[in-house]
Design a protein around this motif. Structure first.
Motif, PDB file in Angstrom:
ATOM      1  N   LYS A 119       0.844  -1.199   0.000  1.00 48.87           N
ATOM      2  CA  LYS A 119       0.000   0.000   0.000  1.00 48.87           C
ATOM      3  C   LYS A 119       0.874   1.242   0.000  1.00 48.87           C
ATOM      4  O   LYS A 119       1.872   1.312   0.718  1.00 48.87           O
ATOM      5  CB  LYS A 119      -0.901   0.032   1.235  1.00 48.87           C
ATOM      6  N   PHE A 120       0.478   2.209  -0.818  1.00 49.45           N
ATOM      7  CA  PHE A 120       1.163   3.491  -0.900  1.00 49.45           C
ATOM      8  C   PHE A 120       0.323   4.524  -0.164  1.00 49.45           C
ATOM      9  O   PHE A 120      -0.859   4.677  -0.447  1.00 49.45           O
ATOM     10  CB  PHE A 120       1.343   3.910  -2.362  1.00 49.45           C
ATOM     11  N   LEU A 121       0.935   5.241   0.768  1.00 49.69           N
ATOM     12  CA  LEU A 121       0.242   6.285   1.520  1.00 49.69           C
ATOM     13  C   LEU A 121       0.705   7.644   1.002  1.00 49.69           C
ATOM     14  O   LEU A 121       1.900   7.946   1.027  1.00 49.69           O
ATOM     15  CB  LEU A 121       0.568   6.172   3.006  1.00 49.69           C
ATOM     16  N   ASP A 122      -0.229   8.446   0.523  1.00 50.72           N
ATOM     17  CA  ASP A 122       0.074   9.810   0.084  1.00 50.72           C
ATOM     18  C   ASP A 122       0.151  10.658   1.348  1.00 50.72           C
ATOM     19  O   ASP A 122      -0.863  11.071   1.894  1.00 50.72           O
ATOM     20  CB  ASP A 122      -1.009  10.310  -0.872  1.00 50.72           C
ATOM     21  N   TRP A 123       1.363  10.904   1.823  1.00 50.05           N
ATOM     22  CA  TRP A 123       1.591  11.450   3.156  1.00 50.05           C
ATOM     23  C   TRP A 123       0.938  12.816   3.368  1.00 50.05           C
ATOM     24  O   TRP A 123       0.424  13.104   4.434  1.00 50.05           O
ATOM     25  CB  TRP A 123       3.093  11.529   3.433  1.00 50.05           C
ATOM     26  N   SER A 145      -3.436   1.013  -3.521  1.00 50.27           N
ATOM     27  CA  SER A 145      -2.644  -0.116  -3.992  1.00 50.27           C
ATOM     28  C   SER A 145      -1.909   0.183  -5.291  1.00 50.27           C
ATOM     29  O   SER A 145      -0.978  -0.532  -5.648  1.00 50.27           O
ATOM     30  CB  SER A 145      -3.534  -1.346  -4.168  1.00 50.27           C
ATOM     31  N   GLU A 146      -2.288   1.265  -5.984  1.00 52.19           N
ATOM     32  CA  GLU A 146      -1.615   1.618  -7.231  1.00 52.19           C
ATOM     33  C   GLU A 146      -0.358   2.428  -6.930  1.00 52.19           C
ATOM     34  O   GLU A 146      -0.384   3.341  -6.110  1.00 52.19           O
ATOM     35  CB  GLU A 146      -2.511   2.474  -8.140  1.00 52.19           C
ATOM     36  N   PRO A 147       0.742   2.131  -7.610  1.00 52.79           N
ATOM     37  CA  PRO A 147       1.958   2.930  -7.432  1.00 52.79           C
ATOM     38  C   PRO A 147       1.718   4.370  -7.892  1.00 52.79           C
ATOM     39  O   PRO A 147       0.960   4.602  -8.839  1.00 52.79           O
ATOM     40  CB  PRO A 147       2.987   2.244  -8.332  1.00 52.79           C
ATOM     41  N   PRO A 148       2.341   5.338  -7.238  1.00 50.80           N
ATOM     42  CA  PRO A 148       2.158   6.730  -7.641  1.00 50.80           C
ATOM     43  C   PRO A 148       2.822   7.026  -8.975  1.00 50.80           C
ATOM     44  O   PRO A 148       3.839   6.418  -9.323  1.00 50.80           O
ATOM     45  CB  PRO A 148       2.833   7.503  -6.510  1.00 50.80           C
TER      46      PRO A 148
END
Length: 146
Positions: free
Chosen positions: A6-10, A41-44
């Protein structure tokens, strides 16, 4: 890339994305620091990517951690920075003398940031993200060491 990453957009603006490879108790501190963030779940497509490794890494687990970092690195457009979050990840912590504990992830990954502590304070992770957002960080890559 491995399922479940998981990618978190900080900051919610695409400037810094964070991936946690949570292995033990320091993961709770990471979760405290990132409680209000939405996981994707998608890469930035753009922005800096931090891979935070938190918790004790054993020699048996080391290949799986390396594979996760390699998978994330291959899926994002910019080279991610690795953050060693906590004493165990940085140097083995209180388990440093165990035959099965890796004495720091810098034995197999290039680490850009070390966040000390047992446990490290959640605010310390915010400080790392702030520094990356400002562009005030090491230019080390998250490459896997051979």
């Amino acid at each position: 890339m491995a399922a479940g990453v998981k990618f978190l957009d900080w900051y919610g603006d695409g400037s810094v994305h964070v991936v946690d490879i949570g292995l033990a108790c320091c993961t709770l501190e990471f979760e405290s620091a990132s409680a209000d963030l939405v996981a994707r779940s998608e890469p930035p497509a753009s922005g800096a990517v931090l891979i935070v490794v938190s918790g004790t890494v054993t020699d048996a687990l080391m290949p799986a951690v390396r594979d996760l970092v390699t998978g994330v690195t291959a899926s994002v457009p910019s080279t991610p920075l690795v953050v060693s979050f906590g004493a165990c990840t940085s140097a083995g912590g209180p388990y440093w003398d165990s035959y099965s504990v890796t004495k720091g992830i810098d034995q197999f990954l290039d680490v850009a940031w070390y966040v000390p502590g047992c446990p490290p304070p959640p605010g310390a992770l915010h400080e790392v993200c702030d520094a990356v957002r400002r562009g005030d960080h090491d230019q080390l890559s998250a490459g896997v060491r051979s």
